[in-house]
Design a protein around this motif. Structure first.
Motif, PDB file in Angstrom:
ATOM      1  N   ALA A 100       0.824  -1.212   0.000  1.00 37.96           N
ATOM      2  CA  ALA A 100       0.000   0.000   0.000  1.00 37.96           C
ATOM      3  C   ALA A 100       0.859   1.264   0.000  1.00 37.96           C
ATOM      4  CB  ALA A 100      -0.931  -0.003   1.210  1.00 37.96           C
ATOM      5  N   VAL A 103       1.681   2.586  -3.566  1.00 36.95           N
ATOM      6  CA  VAL A 103       0.604   2.972  -4.482  1.00 36.95           C
ATOM      7  C   VAL A 103       0.689   4.468  -4.783  1.00 36.95           C
ATOM      8  CG1 VAL A 103      -1.898   3.153  -4.764  1.00 36.95           C
ATOM      9  CG2 VAL A 103      -0.897   1.127  -3.675  1.00 36.95           C
ATOM     10  N   THR A 105      -0.973   7.895  -5.656  1.00 33.99           N
ATOM     11  CA  THR A 105      -2.303   8.456  -5.412  1.00 33.99           C
ATOM     12  C   THR A 105      -2.469   9.778  -6.155  1.00 33.99           C
ATOM     13  OG1 THR A 105      -1.506   9.528  -3.392  1.00 33.99           O
ATOM     14  CG2 THR A 105      -2.486   7.327  -3.160  1.00 33.99           C
ATOM     15  N   PRO A 141      -4.666  -3.912  -1.152  1.00 40.63           N
ATOM     16  CA  PRO A 141      -3.512  -4.538  -1.826  1.00 40.63           C
ATOM     17  C   PRO A 141      -3.594  -6.061  -1.833  1.00 40.63           C
ATOM     18  CG  PRO A 141      -2.825  -2.921  -0.183  1.00 40.63           C
ATOM     19  CD  PRO A 141      -4.261  -3.174   0.052  1.00 40.63           C
ATOM     20  N   VAL A 149       2.420  -3.765  -8.196  1.00 45.05           N
ATOM     21  CA  VAL A 149       1.404  -3.326  -7.227  1.00 45.05           C
ATOM     22  C   VAL A 149       0.029  -3.703  -7.776  1.00 45.05           C
ATOM     23  CG1 VAL A 149       0.330  -1.342  -6.126  1.00 45.05           C
ATOM     24  CG2 VAL A 149       2.821  -1.451  -6.331  1.00 45.05           C
ATOM     25  N   LEU A 151      -4.110  -3.835  -6.718  1.00 47.25           N
ATOM     26  CA  LEU A 151      -5.217  -3.533  -5.808  1.00 47.25           C
ATOM     27  C   LEU A 151      -6.470  -4.204  -6.351  1.00 47.25           C
ATOM     28  CD1 LEU A 151      -4.648   0.311  -5.251  1.00 47.25           C
ATOM     29  CD2 LEU A 151      -3.782  -1.577  -3.863  1.00 47.25           C
ATOM     30  N   GLN A 162      -0.368  -1.659 -11.203  1.00 45.42           N
ATOM     31  CA  GLN A 162       0.605  -0.573 -11.302  1.00 45.42           C
ATOM     32  C   GLN A 162       2.002  -1.169 -11.473  1.00 45.42           C
ATOM     33  OE1 GLN A 162       0.663   2.572  -8.148  1.00 45.42           O
ATOM     34  NE2 GLN A 162       2.822   2.024  -7.967  1.00 45.42           N
ATOM     35  N   SER A 167      -0.046   2.214 -15.480  1.00 49.91           N
ATOM     36  CA  SER A 167      -1.033   1.446 -14.713  1.00 49.91           C
ATOM     37  C   SER A 167      -2.267   1.240 -15.580  1.00 49.91           C
ATOM     38  CB  SER A 167      -1.431   2.189 -13.422  1.00 49.91           C
ATOM     39  OG  SER A 167      -0.322   2.400 -12.589  1.00 49.91           O
TER      40      SER A 167
END
Length: 210
Positions: A100, A103, A105, A141, A149, A151, A162, A167
């Motif tokens: 997490a 990630v 944002t 996650p 990554v 999610l 990602q 992504s």
């Protein structure tokens, strides 16, 4: 002398008898005069108040003892399920929490003018709200073998992948890509670096094998 006393007693006897018979008439005469004068009648004694019935208390006791309705039972069950889901959602492993932290944002632009907005939930570390045009998901996650990554919103079937330079957002239930070629500022820099120094192709033949 005796004759005079006897005569006096005879004369006084009628007067004494009249006084004895006339005396009781005074209360009746007073009552008649009071009635003529308009004196108020004495108030009649009120009957003793009966004890008030207690139907309200009885009804409250019956209502309290009554079992909950089916609607209330369903409501309570739904609250318990929601609490259980929230508790399960909040239980992330240390590995998932580490994912997490990687990630990206914010508002991330994608191809064809689309975008994905990713916001970390401050009240639930490791959880993210992901939304864009026509979609909104809550993701957590998931560990991968490649190190990418990932999610997921398990209930909606949505997946956010990602990697270093881009992504994409997919809905596995619908079999669609909702957003592709999405790049955060960090990913854009990596993509530009790849243009100058392309990474080795996975299908290149290793040197010395020729």
């Amino acid at each position: 002398m005796k004759t005079l006393i006897a005569s006096a007693l005879v004369l006084l006897a009628p007067a004494w008898a009249w006084s004895q018979t006339a005396a009781p008439a005074k209360p009746a005469a007073a009552k008649t005069e009071a009635k003529k004068a308009g004196a108020p009648k004495p108030a009649a004694a009120k009957p003793a108040a009966k004890p008030a019935a207690k139907p309200a208390a009885k009804s409250a006791a019956v209502a309290k003892a009554a079992p909950p309705s089916s609607r209330q039972q369903l409501h309570n069950g739904a609250k318990q399920v929601a609490s259980g889901l929230a508790a399960a959602e909040a239980a992330l492993t240390p590995e998932e929490l580490a994912i997490a932290e990687r990630v990206h944002t914010g508002r991330i632009p994608c191809e064809l003018g689309a975008f994905v907005n990713i916001e970390a939930d401050a009240q639930a570390p490791g959880h993210f709200n992901i939304e864009g045009k026509g979609f909104k998901y809550r993701m957590t996650p998931v560990a991968t073998s490649t190190g990418a990554v990932r999610l997921e919103d398990v209930r909606a079937g949505a997946v956010w992948l990602q990697i270093a330079n881009k992504s994409m957002l997919m809905n596995q239930k619908l079999g669609q890509r909702l957003a592709d070629e999405c790049m955060s500022p960090q990913q854009f820099d990596v993509a530009e670096g790849f243009k100058k120094n392309p990474p080795p192709s996975l299908i290149d033949t290793p040197a010395g094998s020729r």
